[in-house]
Design a protein around this motif. Structure first.
Motif, PDB file in Angstrom:
ATOM      1  N   ASP A   1      48.617  53.501  42.864  1.00  0.00           N
ATOM      2  CA  ASP A   1      48.413  54.947  42.939  1.00  0.00           C
ATOM      3  C   ASP A   1      50.467  54.417  42.892  1.00  0.00           C
ATOM      4  O   ASP A   1      51.462  55.168  42.931  1.00  0.00           O
ATOM      5  CB  ASP A   1      47.961  54.843  44.616  1.00  0.00           C
ATOM      6  CG  ASP A   1      47.199  54.935  44.376  1.00  0.00           C
ATOM      7  OD1 ASP A   1      46.127  53.685  44.623  1.00  0.00           O
ATOM      8  OD2 ASP A   1      45.968  56.025  44.914  1.00  0.00           O
TER       9      ASP A   1
ATOM     10  N   ARG B   1      42.091  55.744  36.052  1.00  0.00           N
ATOM     11  CA  ARG B   1      41.525  54.094  36.763  1.00  0.00           C
ATOM     12  C   ARG B   1      40.020  55.090  36.393  1.00  0.00           C
ATOM     13  O   ARG B   1      39.423  56.042  35.607  1.00  0.00           O
ATOM     14  CB  ARG B   1      40.654  55.325  38.002  1.00  0.00           C
ATOM     15  CG  ARG B   1      39.651  54.476  39.215  1.00  0.00           C
ATOM     16  CD  ARG B   1      39.764  53.338  39.453  1.00  0.00           C
ATOM     17  NE  ARG B   1      38.991  52.694  40.506  1.00  0.00           N
ATOM     18  CZ  ARG B   1      38.327  51.541  40.378  1.00  0.00           C
ATOM     19  NH1 ARG B   1      39.232  50.561  40.677  1.00  0.00           N
ATOM     20  NH2 ARG B   1      37.661  51.334  41.444  1.00  0.00           N
TER      21      ARG B   1
ATOM     22  N   TYR C   1      40.996  49.610  36.437  1.00  0.00           N
ATOM     23  CA  TYR C   1      42.282  50.173  36.336  1.00  0.00           C
ATOM     24  C   TYR C   1      42.966  49.827  34.376  1.00  0.00           C
ATOM     25  O   TYR C   1      42.502  48.825  34.438  1.00  0.00           O
ATOM     26  CB  TYR C   1      43.742  49.867  37.294  1.00  0.00           C
ATOM     27  CG  TYR C   1      43.130  49.780  38.256  1.00  0.00           C
ATOM     28  CD1 TYR C   1      43.893  51.039  38.768  1.00  0.00           C
ATOM     29  CD2 TYR C   1      42.903  48.840  39.265  1.00  0.00           C
ATOM     30  CE1 TYR C   1      42.963  51.763  39.900  1.00  0.00           C
ATOM     31  CE2 TYR C   1      42.881  49.814  40.788  1.00  0.00           C
ATOM     32  CZ  TYR C   1      43.045  50.644  40.870  1.00  0.00           C
ATOM     33  OH  TYR C   1      42.669  51.184  42.241  1.00  0.00           O
TER      34      TYR C   1
ATOM     35  N   HIS D   1      44.177  56.850  40.379  1.00  0.00           N
ATOM     36  CA  HIS D   1      44.420  56.757  41.500  1.00  0.00           C
ATOM     37  C   HIS D   1      46.232  57.324  41.907  1.00  0.00           C
ATOM     38  O   HIS D   1      46.671  56.376  42.637  1.00  0.00           O
ATOM     39  CB  HIS D   1      43.642  55.194  41.711  1.00  0.00           C
ATOM     40  CG  HIS D   1      42.672  55.571  42.306  1.00  0.00           C
ATOM     41  ND1 HIS D   1      41.517  54.087  42.446  1.00  0.00           N
ATOM     42  CD2 HIS D   1      41.780  55.731  42.429  1.00  0.00           C
ATOM     43  CE1 HIS D   1      40.323  53.875  42.554  1.00  0.00           C
ATOM     44  NE2 HIS D   1      40.474  55.478  42.640  1.00  0.00           N
TER      45      HIS D   1
ATOM     46  N   GLU E   1      41.026  44.123  43.385  1.00  0.00           N
ATOM     47  CA  GLU E   1      40.436  44.946  43.994  1.00  0.00           C
ATOM     48  C   GLU E   1      39.429  44.275  43.934  1.00  0.00           C
ATOM     49  O   GLU E   1      38.132  44.448  45.868  1.00  0.00           O
ATOM     50  CB  GLU E   1      40.396  46.219  43.104  1.00  0.00           C
ATOM     51  CG  GLU E   1      38.949  47.173  43.451  1.00  0.00           C
ATOM     52  CD  GLU E   1      38.995  48.285  43.702  1.00  0.00           C
ATOM     53  OE1 GLU E   1      38.269  48.966  43.247  1.00  0.00           O
ATOM     54  OE2 GLU E   1      39.141  48.761  41.322  1.00  0.00           O
TER      55      GLU E   1
ATOM     56  N   MET F   1      48.472  46.510  52.950  1.00  0.00           N
ATOM     57  CA  MET F   1      49.516  45.471  51.414  1.00  0.00           C
ATOM     58  C   MET F   1      50.963  45.682  51.738  1.00  0.00           C
ATOM     59  O   MET F   1      51.835  44.887  50.951  1.00  0.00           O
ATOM     60  CB  MET F   1      49.035  47.002  50.291  1.00  0.00           C
ATOM     61  CG  MET F   1      49.773  46.714  49.355  1.00  0.00           C
ATOM     62  SD  MET F   1      49.646  47.938  48.068  1.00  0.00           S
ATOM     63  CE  MET F   1      50.798  49.342  48.880  1.00  0.00           C
TER      64      MET F   1
ATOM     65  N   ARG G   1      47.739  52.065  51.061  1.00  0.00           N
ATOM     66  CA  ARG G   1      47.599  51.108  50.360  1.00  0.00           C
ATOM     67  C   ARG G   1      46.481  50.753  49.250  1.00  0.00           C
ATOM     68  O   ARG G   1      46.056  49.135  48.994  1.00  0.00           O
ATOM     69  CB  ARG G   1      45.494  51.809  51.397  1.00  0.00           C
ATOM     70  CG  ARG G   1      45.044  52.383  51.214  1.00  0.00           C
ATOM     71  CD  ARG G   1      44.109  52.479  52.199  1.00  0.00           C
ATOM     72  NE  ARG G   1      43.584  53.896  51.422  1.00  0.00           N
ATOM     73  CZ  ARG G   1      42.412  53.992  50.609  1.00  0.00           C
ATOM     74  NH1 ARG G   1      42.152  52.767  50.070  1.00  0.00           N
ATOM     75  NH2 ARG G   1      41.529  54.952  50.228  1.00  0.00           N
ATOM     76  N   ARG G   2      47.699  50.557  48.015  1.00  0.00           N
ATOM     77  CA  ARG G   2      46.749  50.523  46.578  1.00  0.00           C
ATOM     78  C   ARG G   2      47.930  51.003  45.978  1.00  0.00           C
ATOM     79  O   ARG G   2      48.812  51.423  46.087  1.00  0.00           O
ATOM     80  CB  ARG G   2      45.881  51.784  46.266  1.00  0.00           C
ATOM     81  CG  ARG G   2      44.679  51.199  46.140  1.00  0.00           C
ATOM     82  CD  ARG G   2      43.217  52.383  45.795  1.00  0.00           C
ATOM     83  NE  ARG G   2      43.544  53.782  45.536  1.00  0.00           N
ATOM     84  CZ  ARG G   2      43.390  54.402  46.110  1.00  0.00           C
ATOM     85  NH1 ARG G   2      41.501  54.543  46.195  1.00  0.00           N
ATOM     86  NH2 ARG G   2      43.427  55.918  45.589  1.00  0.00           N
TER      87      ARG G   2
ATOM     88  N   SER H   1      45.888  44.623  39.587  1.00  0.00           N
ATOM     89  CA  SER H   1      45.219  45.026  40.197  1.00  0.00           C
ATOM     90  C   SER H   1      44.148  45.434  40.098  1.00  0.00           C
ATOM     91  O   SER H   1      43.187  45.676  41.171  1.00  0.00           O
ATOM     92  CB  SER H   1      45.846  46.608  39.743  1.00  0.00           C
ATOM     93  OG  SER H   1      47.106  46.567  39.672  1.00  0.00           O
ATOM     94  N   SER H   2      42.945  45.081  39.642  1.00  0.00           N
ATOM     95  CA  SER H   2      41.752  45.134  38.873  1.00  0.00           C
ATOM     96  C   SER H   2      41.104  43.920  39.891  1.00  0.00           C
ATOM     97  O   SER H   2      40.342  44.139  40.472  1.00  0.00           O
ATOM     98  CB  SER H   2      41.589  44.897  37.694  1.00  0.00           C
ATOM     99  OG  SER H   2      41.214  46.904  37.332  1.00  0.00           O
TER     100      SER H   2
ATOM    101  N   THR I   1      46.375  45.375  47.438  1.00  0.00           N
ATOM    102  CA  THR I   1      44.866  46.630  47.793  1.00  0.00           C
ATOM    103  C   THR I   1      45.388  46.294  49.723  1.00  0.00           C
ATOM    104  O   THR I   1      45.729  44.687  50.053  1.00  0.00           O
ATOM    105  CB  THR I   1      44.345  46.626  47.247  1.00  0.00           C
ATOM    106  OG1 THR I   1      43.747  47.658  48.387  1.00  0.00           O
ATOM    107  CG2 THR I   1      43.199  45.372  47.622  1.00  0.00           C
TER     108      THR I   1
ATOM    109  N   SER J   1      46.198  57.257  47.649  1.00  0.00           N
ATOM    110  CA  SER J   1      46.931  55.915  48.314  1.00  0.00           C
ATOM    111  C   SER J   1      47.953  55.116  47.813  1.00  0.00           C
ATOM    112  O   SER J   1      47.476  54.195  48.733  1.00  0.00           O
ATOM    113  CB  SER J   1      45.608  55.338  48.866  1.00  0.00           C
ATOM    114  OG  SER J   1      44.352  56.365  48.913  1.00  0.00           O
TER     115      SER J   1
END
Length: 694
Positions: A552, A462, A525, A542, A590, A309, A548-549, A586-587, A298, A545
């Motif tokens: 996604d 998500r 996630y 998600h 974040e 990112m 930035r993620r 990813s989680s 992210t 975005s």
């Protein structure tokens, strides 16, 4: 595909502990999938769902009488294991060699009244992959005193000093635990003098393990990309360039993920276009750019900088949906009826051309004032803006009717000068313009998730699962102290929504809202569609975005592969094998970014108040505990008032009322009370403000 089967088997009645190979035989795992099976089992054990005994048998933590979770240390020597079944207090001396951030198993040794537990750490499952940032002090041996006091002092033998000088900021790594003199390590990097511009924030970034410099190979890959959309890239795309299109963002936004278009239909409904930057066209799976994006997870938005990112050539350039230029996109086109229901949809590759970059501030002013001078900038969009506002209202009403939760916690906006010093801290106000974008993005995210769920294609969802019964019961007991009951026709979302509605504009609203939030599970996630409790959605993703993620970006890759007919059996099997690890990573990334953002925000708040020691402010008591009360100022800055500093009486803490009551005069200090305070101390090292009542 094996995760659920393994968990069901080892948690089943009558399960007898068995080895890994026997477990695979029991579940009929083919030889060519044994590696995948072991990988899934490792993931389960890394997440605390199982462990191996000394004899190599697979058992559950419950069967061993253990509790799993991350260890959260405290500067005063104690800590907590944050387990799914409740936090376990770890007294001083009971953590063993565990440090803040380690994933551990602990044994509960004491059960106090209510849900309170105490215990001791018996096994470290995963060491914290943390880099300890601190100040080097010379000696024999030298030592690094961490900025984050939850970490221990690290002793540095002279041969591992790496050229560090006294009082410099350094990055240290722990190499040995449990030595006679504590924790030993070596200095990995010398950052520079503590007084260097931006060093305070950089230290926090590195301390959280966030990559902040792009490797040369990543920079080269970005520079090799074109600056404009090339003609040959338009084949097979829907051409939406003639569609009236705008982006709506903050005035300082430079990485623009989304643009929107809206048409009124003859039947009174709407056709909403949500255009999302086609980042995946430039960041291909397996490339160095893709791997770096996965590693970062992210973009991180801090008071004095953005840690993107993706390199700026992409995030602010060819991928950003800047006005007056052609850009590649994935578009989610939704037909929405007059009641706000999506009755038709299409997801397609597209090319778009944004007409204007509209700011939230301009649009809010236009919607609030028909004669706003800002309307002169966008004459052809004035009716479209009004239609957008109407549609957003319909979508929001639908979510609320389904039981969606809205908290509305205040956010702050911090402005800094060229040297990173905070010059202003204000509340970031929500308005009609931010609501429009939020509702449109939520609608697109739901449509995409729902579509790919019913196509039975592996996907990233998500998820926000329903809260545990025990936490809901604890919340029920808590709000009863304020005279509230919890009712909602048996549905937890409605129950909480009703509660939040009843406490609105009351003195205790902030405290109860925070307690409700603590009672909820953390969003994450998952490759499984477990629903989104807070948004009241059965399927949610998600998608909006990808600049930035990473989730996604990954979803875009799945969608484009499906649209191109490239998802065969082998590709789907590979996706199933990859998605769990991607979701977990990813989680974690974040949460890492959130923690970094919180720490930098707190640092800048304390720094902003440092020259205001002795000044008087009005504030509201936001929280009351045994040792004192927290007071929040209008600019969201919060400080602590120790109860012993209130000298006009002896005050007793009344837990049920979350208040202090004077024994002699009967004066009360409770949540929601307006008080006048003096700033007594701004401790930059602890990132803490101390107030005293005037």
């Amino acid at each position: 595909m094996y995760r659920d089967k393994i968990i069901e088997l080892i948690n089943g009645v009558g399960y007898r502990p068995m080895g890994v190979r026997d477990l695979a035989v029991m579940l009929d795992v083919p030889d060519n999938q044994y590696g995948i099976f072991c990988h899934v089992l490792d993931e389960i054990m890394a997440g605390g769902g199982a462990l191996l005994t000394r004899k190599g048998k697979v058992i559950t933590p419950a069967a061993a009488g253990l509790v799993f979770g991350p260890y959260e240390g405290n500067a005063r020597g104690f800590g907590f294991v944050l387990s799914a079944d409740g936090d376990v207090f770890i007294p001083p001396g009971s953590a063993g060699d565990a440090i803040h951030g380690d994933k551990v198993f602990c044994r509960v040794t004491e059960r106090k009244a209510g849900p309170s537990l105490a215990g001791e750490i018996v096994q470290i499952v995963a060491n914290s992959a943390v880099k300890i940032v601190g100040t080097y002090h010379d000696g024999r041996p030298g030592r690094v005193v961490p900025d984050d006091k939850r970490f221990p002092v690290v002793f540095i033998p002279s041969e591992f000093r790496n050229g560090a000088k006294p009082d410099q900021k350094v990055v240290a790594a722990i190499d040995r635990r449990g030595t006679g003199r504590g924790f030993e390590g070596k200095i990995r990097e010398v950052l520079g003098d503590a007084t260097d511009v931006g060093m305070d924030v950089l230290a926090i970034v590195i301390g959280h393990g966030i990559p902040h410099v792009f490797p040369k190979a990543v920079q080269r890959a970005a520079e090799d990309l074109p600056d404009v959309v090339l003609g040959g890239e338009l084949a097979g795309r829907r051409d939406f360039r003639d569609l009236p299109t705008v982006t709506i963002d903050g005035e300082d936004t430079k990485d623009i993920d989304d643009a929107v278009s809206l048409e009124r239909l003859d039947d009174g409904g709407y056709r909403l276009y949500v255009h999302i930057a086609d980042v995946g066209h430039y960041v291909r799976p397996g490339s160095v750019l893709w791997k770096e994006a996965l590693k970062r997870g992210t973009s991180v938005y801090l008071a004095d900088r953005v840690i993107p990112m993706l390199p700026k050539k992409l995030s602010n350039g060819i991928c950003s949906l800047n006005p007056s230029v052609d850009r590649l996109a994935l578009s989610c086109v939704m037909d929405i009826d007059r009641d706000g229901r999506v009755v038709g949809q299409e997801i397609c590759r597209s090319v778009v051309h944004s007409d204007h970059a509209v700011t939230y501030e301009d649009l809010a002013d236009i919607l609030g004032d028909p004669d706003s001078p800002h309307g002169e900038k966008y004459p052809e969009f004035l009716q479209i803006f009004r239609d957008m506002n109407d549609l957003a209202g319909l979508l929001r009403a639908g979510r609320i009717a389904q039981g969606a939760l809205e908290f509305g916690f205040p956010e702050c906006k911090i402005l800094v000068d060229a040297k990173g010093r905070p010059t202003s801290i204000t509340r970031r106000e929500r308005n009609a313009a931010t609501s429009i974008i939020e509702e449109f993005m939520v609608a697109a995210n739901e449509v995409v998730a729902t579509a790919y769920h019913w196509m039975d294609i592996p996907f990233i969802y998500r998820t926000h699962e329903e809260p545990d019964r025990a936490k809901m019961e604890a919340l029920m007991n808590f709000v009863r102290n304020f005279g509230y009951s919890m009712r909602g026709g048996g549905k937890r979302a409605k129950t909480l929504q009703n509660l939040l509605g009843r406490i609105e504009n009351t003195p205790e609203a902030l405290l109860i809202s925070k307690q409700v939030l603590r009672s909820l599970k953390q969003a994450r996630y998952s490759p499984n569609p477990l629903g989104h409790f807070g948004l009241a959605k059965a399927y949610y993703s998600h998608f909006t975005s990808p600049i930035r993620r990473f989730p996604d970006l990954m979803i875009h890759g799945i969608i484009k592969a499906h649209l191109a007919g490239e998802l065969g059996e082998d590709e789907i099997a590979q996706l199933e094998a990859d998605l769990l690890e991607i979701c977990v990573t990813s989680s974690e990334n974040e949460r890492r970014a959130d923690a970094c953002q919180h720490d930098v925000e707190q640092l800048k708040k304390v720094e902003y108040m440092a020259d205001k020691v002795g000044q008087v402010f009005d504030g509201i008591i936001s929280y009351v505990a045994q040792r004192g009360m927290h007071v929040e100022l209008d600019n969201t800055v919060e400080g602590f008032v120790a109860i012993e500093s209130v000298e006009d009486d002896y005050y007793e803490f009344v837990e049920g009322a979350s208040a202090f009551v004077g024994r002699r005069l009967g004066k009360t200090y409770a949540i929601g009370d307006v008080v006048r305070i003096v700033v007594a101390k701004a401790d930059m090292e602890l990132r803490r403000l101390d107030f005293v009542l005037l």
